[in-house]
Scaffold this active site. Structure first.
Site, PDB file in Angstrom:
ATOM      1  N   ARG A  25       0.834  -1.196   0.000  1.00  0.00           N
ATOM      2  CA  ARG A  25       0.000   0.000   0.000  1.00  0.00           C
ATOM      3  C   ARG A  25       0.875   1.254   0.000  1.00  0.00           C
ATOM      4  NH1 ARG A  25      -4.688   1.745   3.190  1.00  0.00           N
ATOM      5  NH2 ARG A  25      -4.593   3.106   1.351  1.00  0.00           N
ATOM      6  N   ARG A  45       3.205  -4.707   3.879  1.00  0.00           N
ATOM      7  CA  ARG A  45       2.468  -4.974   5.111  1.00  0.00           C
ATOM      8  C   ARG A  45       2.140  -6.459   5.227  1.00  0.00           C
ATOM      9  NH1 ARG A  45      -2.084  -0.114   5.410  1.00  0.00           N
ATOM     10  NH2 ARG A  45      -0.625   1.666   5.412  1.00  0.00           N
ATOM     11  N   ASP A  50      -3.124  -0.555   8.621  1.00  0.00           N
ATOM     12  CA  ASP A  50      -2.017   0.372   8.848  1.00  0.00           C
ATOM     13  C   ASP A  50      -1.043  -0.152   9.898  1.00  0.00           C
ATOM     14  OD1 ASP A  50      -3.185   2.053   7.027  1.00  0.00           O
ATOM     15  OD2 ASP A  50      -3.908   3.515   8.488  1.00  0.00           O
ATOM     16  N   TYR A 179       1.652  16.307   8.048  1.00  0.00           N
ATOM     17  CA  TYR A 179       0.519  16.737   8.868  1.00  0.00           C
ATOM     18  C   TYR A 179       0.744  16.269  10.292  1.00  0.00           C
ATOM     19  CZ  TYR A 179      -1.398  11.953   8.543  1.00  0.00           C
ATOM     20  OH  TYR A 179      -1.578  10.590   8.617  1.00  0.00           O
ATOM     21  N   TYR A 181      -1.343  15.875  14.278  1.00  0.00           N
ATOM     22  CA  TYR A 181      -2.514  15.996  15.151  1.00  0.00           C
ATOM     23  C   TYR A 181      -2.106  16.876  16.325  1.00  0.00           C
ATOM     24  CZ  TYR A 181      -5.613  12.674  12.841  1.00  0.00           C
ATOM     25  OH  TYR A 181      -6.454  12.053  11.948  1.00  0.00           O
ATOM     26  N   GLU A 225      -3.463  14.422   4.964  1.00  0.00           N
ATOM     27  CA  GLU A 225      -2.436  14.160   3.955  1.00  0.00           C
ATOM     28  C   GLU A 225      -2.509  15.202   2.839  1.00  0.00           C
ATOM     29  OE1 GLU A 225      -2.978   9.346   4.518  1.00  0.00           O
ATOM     30  OE2 GLU A 225      -4.370  10.598   3.392  1.00  0.00           O
ATOM     31  N   ARG A 245      -6.228  16.566   1.913  1.00  0.00           N
ATOM     32  CA  ARG A 245      -7.375  15.711   2.230  1.00  0.00           C
ATOM     33  C   ARG A 245      -8.171  16.315   3.379  1.00  0.00           C
ATOM     34  NH1 ARG A 245      -6.726   9.340   4.090  1.00  0.00           N
ATOM     35  NH2 ARG A 245      -8.847   9.024   4.897  1.00  0.00           N
ATOM     36  N   ARG A 341     -14.329   4.990  -2.782  1.00  0.00           N
ATOM     37  CA  ARG A 341     -13.056   5.109  -3.481  1.00  0.00           C
ATOM     38  C   ARG A 341     -13.056   4.260  -4.754  1.00  0.00           C
ATOM     39  NH1 ARG A 341      -8.401   4.833   1.280  1.00  0.00           N
ATOM     40  NH2 ARG A 341      -9.078   6.698   2.437  1.00  0.00           N
ATOM     41  N   TYR A 371      -4.952   5.470  -2.904  1.00  0.00           N
ATOM     42  CA  TYR A 371      -3.882   6.455  -2.920  1.00  0.00           C
ATOM     43  C   TYR A 371      -3.168   6.426  -4.274  1.00  0.00           C
ATOM     44  CZ  TYR A 371      -4.165   7.095   2.181  1.00  0.00           C
ATOM     45  OH  TYR A 371      -4.570   7.389   3.449  1.00  0.00           O
ATOM     46  N   GLU A 388      -2.984   2.801  -6.233  1.00  0.00           N
ATOM     47  CA  GLU A 388      -3.628   1.606  -5.691  1.00  0.00           C
ATOM     48  C   GLU A 388      -4.888   1.310  -6.491  1.00  0.00           C
ATOM     49  OE1 GLU A 388      -2.460   2.249  -0.974  1.00  0.00           O
ATOM     50  OE2 GLU A 388      -4.419   2.892  -1.695  1.00  0.00           O
TER      51      GLU A 388
END
EC number: 3.2.1.18
Length: 428
Positions: A25, A45, A50, A179, A181, A225, A245, A341, A371, A388
């Site tokens: 990914r 992965r 994630d 980015y 938080y 993102e 985003r 998506r 993505y 993807e």
């Protein structure tokens, strides 16, 4: 080696090995001009989740004319920290030294992003490796967390770079989109992580990558993102365009006139939709090799006058007048459906500093998608897209498509459409 040409369909570069097993990914793509080489990165992965990221992988694509031959997959084990998983590849090429800098984050164990946000204690590290030979070999990892973020990390519940490519400005500044938080409030000595909100920002270097710093958070809108592109107006003034985003059903756009240190207040683009919860997208700028005569009056003489952009305040707007084509155009890739998506689209903007100037999308892939990352080959009229996609799920493969500027112009059905007029995409 696999070969891809500009007239071919998409070619899978990374393929899911099992529906509940090894998955690739988070694509990132750059082109290294002196070596005529594409570098295609992804996360490997153990599942599609994630928190099951393992490490980064790379495939090098050697370009000859309008075809690309891809070398076998290579695991980038130097892009790791002990006890951490590696995520979010974000490469940038520095044209003076020839170095490729590959930025990424390393996150402790299997802690999820939600757990990071709720705890308010950042477990992510900002790292990079670099290459002098277009991705053949790589340096040891360098951890920049303290240098770039420092004590401010106490206000960052977590952060990430990219994913997708960074850029180098005309001034020489290297830009890595990111980015964080941000936790705005403390109660005595206690964090209030439930107040954390994500905001995009830029990490940059003005000394060819020797030292790095971060700019201001893009506020007040929630943005995650992002990618950036440098736009040169008719008067020759550079402006940094940011596409980010959001969870607000539309893409956020913001402009900076100080090379990414700070951005003006972002606005939502009603021509660029987001699916629920949003999705990463990619943007690149390029100078058109030629401006076809039929594209000068893009919407016809009876069309409404082009609006001045709400992005850039009038006191600093570099454009001499509204309605003129910019010296830089933008290309943008993103799922085109408002509900899920699916159907990856390529959008063109011939006047990035004006409002409502995105074309209808050219559908590059019909079906599940996610993505993506774009690369523009300066002076070649060529573009690469790494994305993807799948037939049932978006995580089935990461594919590559090479296409020309003429293909774009032939598929986008004219350009500066007024809001609400870009609902009918052009299929490939």
């Amino acid at each position: 080696m696999e070969e891809v040409t500009s007239c071919s369909f998409s070619s899978p570069l990374f393929q899911q090995e099992d529906k509940r097993g090894v998955t690739y990914r988070i694509p990132a793509l750059i082109y290294v001009p002196p070596a005529h080489t594409f570098l295609a990165f992804a996360e490997k992965r153990s599942s599609s989740k994630d928190e099951d990221a393992l490490h980064l992988v790379l495939r090098r694509g050697l370009r000859t004319g309008q075809s690309v031959q891809w070398e076998p997959l290579k695991s980038l084990m130097k892009a790791t920290l002990p006890g951490h998983r590696t995520m979010n590849p974000c490469p940038v090429w520095e044209r003076k030294s020839g170095y490729v800098y590959l930025f990424f984050i390393c996150v402790q164990g299997h802690v999820t992003e939600r757990q990071q946000i709720m705890s308010g204690r950042n477990p992510a590290r900002l790292c990079f490796i670099c290459s002098q030979d277009a991705g053949y070999s790589w340096s040891d990892v360098r951890d920049l967390t303290e240098e770039v973020i420092g004590p401010e990390v106490t206000h960052w519940a977590t952060f990430a770079v990219g994913p997708g490519h960074g850029i180098q400005l005309q001034s020489g500044r290297l830009i890595i989109p990111a980015y964080a938080y941000y936790i705005p409030f403390w109660f005595f000595c206690f964090r209030l992580p439930y107040r954390a909100r994500p905001h995009s920002l830029m990490i940059y270097s003005d000394d060819l990558g020797a030292t790095w710093h971060h700019g201001r958070l893009i506020k007040p809108m929630v943005t995650v993102e992002c990618e950036v592109a440098e736009v040169i107006g008719k008067a020759g003034h550079p402006v940094l365009y940011c596409s980010a985003r959001t969870p607000n059903r539309h893409r956020a756009e913001a402009l900076s006139i100080d090379h990414g240190e700070c951005f003006q207040k972002p606005v939502l683009s009603h021509q660029l939709c987001e699916p629920p919860h949003g999705c990463q997208g990619s943007v690149v700028s390029f100078c058109p090799l030629e401006i076809p005569g039929g594209c000068q009056d893009l919407a016809g003489e009876d069309a409404p006058a082009i609006q001045q952009s709400p992005l850039l305040c009038s006191s600093v707007r570099p454009e001499p007048e509204a309605g003129t084509l910019s010296e830089s155009w933008l290309l943008y890739s993103h799922p085109t459906n408002k509900k899920r998506r699916v159907d990856l689209g390529i959008y063109l903007n011939q006047s990035p500093l004006e409002a409502a100037c995105w074309s209808r999308p050219w559908i590059l892939h019909c079906g599940p998608c996610g993505y993506s990352d774009l690369a523009a080959l300066e002076n070649e009229g060529l573009f690469g897209c790494l994305f993807e996609c799948g037939t049932k799920q978006e995580c089935e493969q990461i594919a590559f498509r090479l296409f020309t500027d003429r293909e774009i112009l032939s598929h986008v059905q004219g350009d500066c459409s007024t809001p609400g007029m870009n609902s009918e995409p052009s299929k490939k």
